[in-house]
Design a protein around this motif. Sequence first.
Motif, PDB file in Angstrom:
ATOM      1  N   ILE A 176     -10.966  -4.488   3.818  1.00  0.00           N
ATOM      2  CA  ILE A 176      -9.938  -5.054   4.698  1.00  0.00           C
ATOM      3  C   ILE A 176      -8.613  -5.191   3.953  1.00  0.00           C
ATOM      4  O   ILE A 176      -7.549  -4.869   4.491  1.00  0.00           O
ATOM      5  N   TYR A 177      -8.671  -5.657   2.721  1.00  0.00           N
ATOM      6  CA  TYR A 177      -7.443  -5.808   1.924  1.00  0.00           C
ATOM      7  C   TYR A 177      -6.734  -4.465   1.748  1.00  0.00           C
ATOM      8  O   TYR A 177      -5.524  -4.364   1.917  1.00  0.00           O
ATOM      9  N   LEU A 178      -7.476  -3.427   1.411  1.00  0.00           N
ATOM     10  CA  LEU A 178      -6.846  -2.121   1.212  1.00  0.00           C
ATOM     11  C   LEU A 178      -6.337  -1.528   2.523  1.00  0.00           C
ATOM     12  O   LEU A 178      -5.296  -0.867   2.545  1.00  0.00           O
ATOM     13  N   ILE A 179      -7.041  -1.776   3.616  1.00  0.00           N
ATOM     14  CA  ILE A 179      -6.562  -1.301   4.922  1.00  0.00           C
ATOM     15  C   ILE A 179      -5.250  -2.008   5.268  1.00  0.00           C
ATOM     16  O   ILE A 179      -4.272  -1.381   5.674  1.00  0.00           O
ATOM     17  N   LEU A 180      -5.210  -3.332   5.083  1.00  0.00           N
ATOM     18  CA  LEU A 180      -3.974  -4.069   5.341  1.00  0.00           C
ATOM     19  C   LEU A 180      -2.862  -3.617   4.394  1.00  0.00           C
ATOM     20  O   LEU A 180      -1.704  -3.527   4.794  1.00  0.00           O
ATOM     21  N   GLY A 181      -3.216  -3.343   3.144  1.00  0.00           N
ATOM     22  CA  GLY A 181      -2.233  -2.855   2.186  1.00  0.00           C
ATOM     23  C   GLY A 181      -1.658  -1.515   2.577  1.00  0.00           C
ATOM     24  O   GLY A 181      -0.475  -1.240   2.370  1.00  0.00           O
ATOM     25  N   THR A 182      -2.485  -0.662   3.152  1.00  0.00           N
ATOM     26  CA  THR A 182      -2.018   0.643   3.613  1.00  0.00           C
ATOM     27  C   THR A 182      -1.018   0.473   4.758  1.00  0.00           C
ATOM     28  O   THR A 182      -0.017   1.181   4.817  1.00  0.00           O
ATOM     29  N   VAL A 183      -1.305  -0.475   5.642  1.00  0.00           N
ATOM     30  CA  VAL A 183      -0.463  -0.696   6.807  1.00  0.00           C
ATOM     31  C   VAL A 183       0.814  -1.465   6.477  1.00  0.00           C
ATOM     32  O   VAL A 183       1.900  -1.121   6.939  1.00  0.00           O
ATOM     33  N   SER A 184       0.687  -2.515   5.657  1.00  0.00           N
ATOM     34  CA  SER A 184       1.860  -3.383   5.429  1.00  0.00           C
ATOM     35  C   SER A 184       2.123  -3.694   3.961  1.00  0.00           C
ATOM     36  O   SER A 184       2.679  -4.732   3.657  1.00  0.00           O
ATOM     37  N   GLY A 185       1.751  -2.796   3.084  1.00  0.00           N
ATOM     38  CA  GLY A 185       2.028  -2.991   1.657  1.00  0.00           C
ATOM     39  C   GLY A 185       3.502  -2.819   1.340  1.00  0.00           C
ATOM     40  O   GLY A 185       4.277  -2.371   2.177  1.00  0.00           O
TER      41      GLY A 185
END
Length: 181
Positions: free
Chosen positions: A171-180
């Motif tokens: 989840i962290y990496l998915i969120l990072g991909t979207v809003s990093g």
Amino acid sequence: MDIPATAAAWFLPFVLPICFYVAFTDLRSMLIKNHAVLALTAVFVVVGFFVLPPWATEWTSFGIGPIVLTLPPYLWQLLHIVVVLFLGILFNAAGAMGAGDAKFLAAASAFVWVGDIILVSVIMACAILGAYITHRLARYTRLRTIAPDWESWDRGKKFPMGFPFGASLAIYLILGTVSGS
């Protein structure tokens, strides 16, 4: 989020299958396999070397009192593994967590930027709560018949933490991909 979106996007396709594997094997056999932890570490070492090249990024300083340490982000992230593994060994010795959990958290810590610690803590808390409720509900319903021989069903109060830990990193990496950053 502090994690660079490009770094998260590069890590995600390699890390996601490992997270699923860790969750599955922990549910099935209550073990986080060493080869999964080593694979996760290898992903950061190899992919991170190209995504966060030490020679092409701005170095970051950190100081405690008179001691100041300046390193490239790639090496800072690798240092997370050492620190979290040390803490994990202490928690394991105290009986607060399993050795596989400690090793997985150490390997996963390389992917987490320090500025995102609060976000990761919230993600992890929600994942643990959701995974626990889901696992316990499935254990006492017909869903258990899908995988009747999973060891996690019959371990009493013990819970397969690889399930929420793997989900949290994904989840962290998915969120990072979207809003990093």
